[in-house]
Motif scaffolding. Structure first.
Motif, mmCIF file in Angstrom:
data_model
loop_
_atom_site.group_PDB
_atom_site.id
_atom_site.type_symbol
_atom_site.label_atom_id
_atom_site.label_comp_id
_atom_site.label_asym_id
_atom_site.label_seq_id
_atom_site.Cartn_x
_atom_site.Cartn_y
_atom_site.Cartn_z
ATOM 1 N N THR A 1 0.853 -1.180 0.000
ATOM 2 C CA THR A 1 0.000 0.000 0.000
ATOM 3 C C THR A 1 0.889 1.229 0.000
ATOM 4 O OG1 THR A 1 -0.069 0.235 2.401
ATOM 5 C CG2 THR A 1 -1.700 -1.248 1.410
ATOM 6 N N PRO A 2 0.295 2.425 -0.207
ATOM 7 C CA PRO A 2 1.119 3.635 -0.105
ATOM 8 C C PRO A 2 1.847 3.700 1.233
ATOM 9 C CG PRO A 2 -0.965 4.162 -1.114
ATOM 10 C CD PRO A 2 -1.071 2.718 -0.657
ATOM 11 N N LYS A 3 1.225 3.201 2.298
ATOM 12 C CA LYS A 3 1.872 3.218 3.606
ATOM 13 C C LYS A 3 3.128 2.346 3.601
ATOM 14 C CE LYS A 3 1.130 2.380 8.544
ATOM 15 N NZ LYS A 3 1.638 3.669 9.000
ATOM 16 N N ASP A 4 3.031 1.172 2.988
ATOM 17 C CA ASP A 4 4.187 0.283 2.929
ATOM 18 C C ASP A 4 5.354 0.952 2.209
ATOM 19 O OD1 ASP A 4 2.663 -1.635 4.167
ATOM 20 O OD2 ASP A 4 2.092 -2.639 2.303
ATOM 21 N N PHE A 5 5.060 1.586 1.076
ATOM 22 C CA PHE A 5 6.098 2.280 0.322
ATOM 23 C C PHE A 5 6.701 3.402 1.154
ATOM 24 C CE2 PHE A 5 3.871 0.503 -3.395
ATOM 25 C CZ PHE A 5 4.957 -0.012 -4.072
ATOM 26 N N ALA A 6 5.842 4.158 1.826
ATOM 27 C CA ALA A 6 6.318 5.276 2.634
ATOM 28 C C ALA A 6 7.234 4.795 3.747
ATOM 29 C CB ALA A 6 5.133 6.039 3.220
ATOM 30 N N GLU A 7 6.874 3.700 4.404
ATOM 31 C CA GLU A 7 7.708 3.169 5.474
ATOM 32 C C GLU A 7 9.092 2.820 4.946
ATOM 33 O OE1 GLU A 7 7.324 2.734 8.686
ATOM 34 O OE2 GLU A 7 5.249 3.380 8.910
ATOM 35 N N GLU A 8 9.152 2.200 3.745
ATOM 36 C CA GLU A 8 10.441 1.830 3.174
ATOM 37 C C GLU A 8 11.289 3.070 2.904
ATOM 38 O OE1 GLU A 8 11.733 -1.280 2.734
ATOM 39 O OE2 GLU A 8 9.979 -1.807 3.921
ATOM 40 N N VAL A 9 10.663 4.115 2.361
ATOM 41 C CA VAL A 9 11.399 5.342 2.055
ATOM 42 C C VAL A 9 11.873 6.024 3.328
ATOM 43 C CG1 VAL A 9 11.164 7.687 1.161
ATOM 44 C CG2 VAL A 9 10.319 5.755 -0.170
ATOM 45 N N LEU A 10 11.018 6.060 4.366
ATOM 46 C CA LEU A 10 11.384 6.753 5.594
ATOM 47 C C LEU A 10 12.531 6.068 6.327
ATOM 48 C CD1 LEU A 10 7.892 7.850 6.956
ATOM 49 C CD2 LEU A 10 9.600 9.207 5.744
ATOM 50 N N LYS A 11 12.757 4.790 6.028
ATOM 51 C CA LYS A 11 13.910 4.110 6.615
ATOM 52 C C LYS A 11 15.217 4.730 6.121
ATOM 53 C CE LYS A 11 11.685 -0.417 7.089
ATOM 54 N NZ LYS A 11 11.655 -1.821 6.563
ATOM 55 N N ALA A 12 15.147 5.370 4.952
ATOM 56 C CA ALA A 12 16.351 5.959 4.356
ATOM 57 C C ALA A 12 16.589 7.389 4.826
ATOM 58 C CB ALA A 12 16.234 5.929 2.827
ATOM 59 N N VAL A 13 15.691 7.915 5.673
ATOM 60 C CA VAL A 13 15.816 9.298 6.113
ATOM 61 C C VAL A 13 16.989 9.439 7.084
ATOM 62 C CG1 VAL A 13 14.729 11.148 7.415
ATOM 63 C CG2 VAL A 13 13.396 9.858 5.748
ATOM 64 N N ASP A 14 18.006 10.168 6.661
ATOM 65 C CA ASP A 14 19.167 10.453 7.500
ATOM 66 C C ASP A 14 19.759 11.764 7.018
ATOM 67 O OD1 ASP A 14 20.454 9.845 5.129
ATOM 68 O OD2 ASP A 14 21.124 7.863 5.794
ATOM 69 N N ASP A 15 21.004 12.029 7.346
ATOM 70 C CA ASP A 15 21.569 13.320 6.964
ATOM 71 C C ASP A 15 21.888 13.422 5.477
ATOM 72 O OD1 ASP A 15 23.700 11.616 6.877
ATOM 73 O OD2 ASP A 15 24.915 12.669 8.367
ATOM 74 N N THR A 16 21.606 12.341 4.712
ATOM 75 C CA THR A 16 21.768 12.402 3.258
ATOM 76 C C THR A 16 20.444 12.750 2.575
ATOM 77 O OG1 THR A 16 21.241 10.063 2.831
ATOM 78 C CG2 THR A 16 23.514 10.600 3.433
ATOM 79 N N THR A 17 19.431 13.061 3.389
ATOM 80 C CA THR A 17 18.069 13.215 2.863
ATOM 81 C C THR A 17 17.454 14.552 3.245
ATOM 82 O OG1 THR A 17 17.787 10.825 3.163
ATOM 83 C CG2 THR A 17 15.797 12.119 2.766
ATOM 84 N N SER A 18 16.752 15.148 2.299
ATOM 85 C CA SER A 18 15.962 16.348 2.555
ATOM 86 C C SER A 18 14.503 15.947 2.675
ATOM 87 C CB SER A 18 16.126 17.350 1.401
ATOM 88 O OG SER A 18 15.154 18.371 1.483
ATOM 89 N N VAL A 19 13.840 16.399 3.752
ATOM 90 C CA VAL A 19 12.434 16.077 3.977
ATOM 91 C C VAL A 19 11.674 17.364 4.232
ATOM 92 C CG1 VAL A 19 10.799 14.696 5.302
ATOM 93 C CG2 VAL A 19 13.146 13.901 5.032
ATOM 94 N N THR A 20 10.656 17.632 3.416
ATOM 95 C CA THR A 20 9.866 18.853 3.568
ATOM 96 C C THR A 20 8.385 18.554 3.406
ATOM 97 O OG1 THR A 20 10.055 19.366 1.200
ATOM 98 C CG2 THR A 20 11.732 20.290 2.664
ATOM 99 N N VAL A 21 7.568 19.490 3.839
ATOM 100 C CA VAL A 21 6.129 19.424 3.596
ATOM 101 C C VAL A 21 5.812 20.423 2.495
ATOM 102 C CG1 VAL A 21 3.822 19.704 4.572
ATOM 103 C CG2 VAL A 21 5.665 18.766 5.978
#
Length: 407
Positions: A186-206
């Motif tokens: 589901t979109p949630k499953d995909f989002a969880e996989e992507v959020l695992k990669a969130v670190d100082d190599t990643t930009s996250v914005t709303v």
């Protein structure tokens, strides 16, 4: 609507807090199906049209990630539209067979999920989905004048192909309180996989708001800060009320249409009727049992869940074969590499196999020697002439540099 002011990256204590929150959230992932669908990227979730920009309270990226982590949706039903464009070459249908083989299919049953659901790796598809907790899910792939359905109810997993009137029966892994990963569904499953990669190599914005499946949503945008990744940006539409991702879109760094665009076109968070998950093989249908096919459904599921249909995660030892699997680099630039223990791909001109292979890939050379790069719009793979393989969501140049560094 203009983008909200929000966190541009996550580091230090915030990153640790997010990782902890994501681990807590793992148990709430709604596994619309528990079979090995990851080989299809399973992009179980593509294109819903956004309609309007609802006026919602401002929220930071950190708050929105926490909202996803706290989401406890376990019951739902709805319709999902999936569009996948990996840019695979047109092989006249051969690519489907190759994907099926890679997924572990090939037991002869057209109802075998690991073979059937590889169709989601390309084109646009519509699915009906339903879930009632971790042990009851159903997904139906709607086709022309036919339907393919997978039903997970307790220990049983049934798959039915109405076109061939064939049934596949297996047993799925039980998950009363296990916090193990599920195949993306589901979109949630995909989002969880992507959020695992969130670190100082990643930009996250709303980036403002959207209207998805007739619900108000925030748009979370995740981008690599590193150069060399083929990922341009990932946008997740997050339901403002429940925190559940409703839509997932991955755009490549090269531009153009989305590689994966998956989302609900209609969703209802009430509990589906119990009868939704009942299944009895139709009279006269051919039934294949997984034990007769020499397969272990539970192990297939776990393997697909571990790999996510992509390169192995750095922290996991998935080494099999002569050289095992190693990881080079970090974050979005991680490259999986292994040694086949043999020669590379055949090469040569004329009408032989080598000439055919040459037409699919690009010859490259470097300090490592020479090899062939096979490219999609997201995943690229370098196969050296001496049998070493480098694969990742990185550019051709990044693969060559990795191969050079490995010498």
């Amino acid at each position: 609507m203009a983008p909200y002011a929000s966190d541009d990256s996550t580091t230090g204590g915030e990153a640790d807090g997010q990782r902890s929150a994501r681990r807590r959230a793992a148990r709430y992932i709604v596994p619309v199906t528990v079979i090995g669908v990851a080989a299809a990227t399973i992009g179980l979730v593509p294109a819903l049209a956004d309609s309007g920009d609802p006026d919602l309270p401002e929220i930071t990226a950190q708050q929105l990630i926490e909202k996803i982590a706290k989401s406890d949706v376990e019951q739902l039903s709805g319709t999902v539209k999936i569009s996948t464009d990996l840019g695979l070459p047109d092989l006249g249908g051969l690519e489907s067979g190759l994907l099926s083989g890679a997924a572990g299919g090939g037991d002869g049953s057209s109802a075998d999920p690991t073979a059937k659901l590889t169709e989601l790796a390309s084109g646009t598809h519509t699915l009906r989905v339903a879930a009632d907790g971790p042990d009851r899910q159903k997904v139906s792939l709607l086709e022309n004048a036919a339907e393919y359905s997978i039903v997970h109810n307790g220990k049983d997993v049934w798959a039915y192909d109405s076109k061939s009137d064939e049934v596949y029966h297996g047993t799925g892994p039980q998950s009363p309180d296990a916090e193990r990963e599920q195949p993306p569904a589901t979109p949630k499953d995909f989002a969880e996989e992507v959020l695992k990669a969130v670190d100082d190599t990643t930009s996250v914005t709303v980036d403002g708001t959207a209207r998805v499946a007739d619900r108000d949503a925030y748009k979370l945008v995740v981008k690599p800060k590193q150069s060399g990744s083929t990922v341009g940006a990932v946008t997740v539409a997050v339901d403002a009320k429940t925190g559940m991702p409703l839509k997932f879109t991955l755009v490549p760094a090269s531009g153009g249409s989305a590689v994966v665009d998956a989302g609900f076109t209609q969703v209802d968070f009430s509990r589906p009727a119990a009868s939704t998950f009942d299944f009895t093989p139709p009279k006269g249908a051919k039934v294949t049992e997984e034990k007769d096919a020499g397969r272990d459904f539970g192990k297939d599921v776990e393997e697909h869940a571990r790999t996510g249909g992509h390169a192995p995660a750095p922290e996991k030892d998935l080494g099999k074969g002569p050289g095992g699997v190693e990881t080079i680099g970090e974050g979005w630039n991680a490259i999986a590499t292994f040694d086949t223990g043999g020669e590379g791909v055949p090469s040569g001109g004329g009408g032989d196999l080598g000439g055919f292979v040459d037409s699919l890939g690009d010859k490259v050379s470097g300090e490592f020697g020479s090899g062939t790069v096979f490219s999609t719009r997201l995943i690229n793979a370098l196969v050296t002439d001496d049998g070493r393989v480098y694969v990742g969501a990185v550019t051709k140049d990044a693969l060559v540099k990795a191969a050079d560094a490995g010498k």
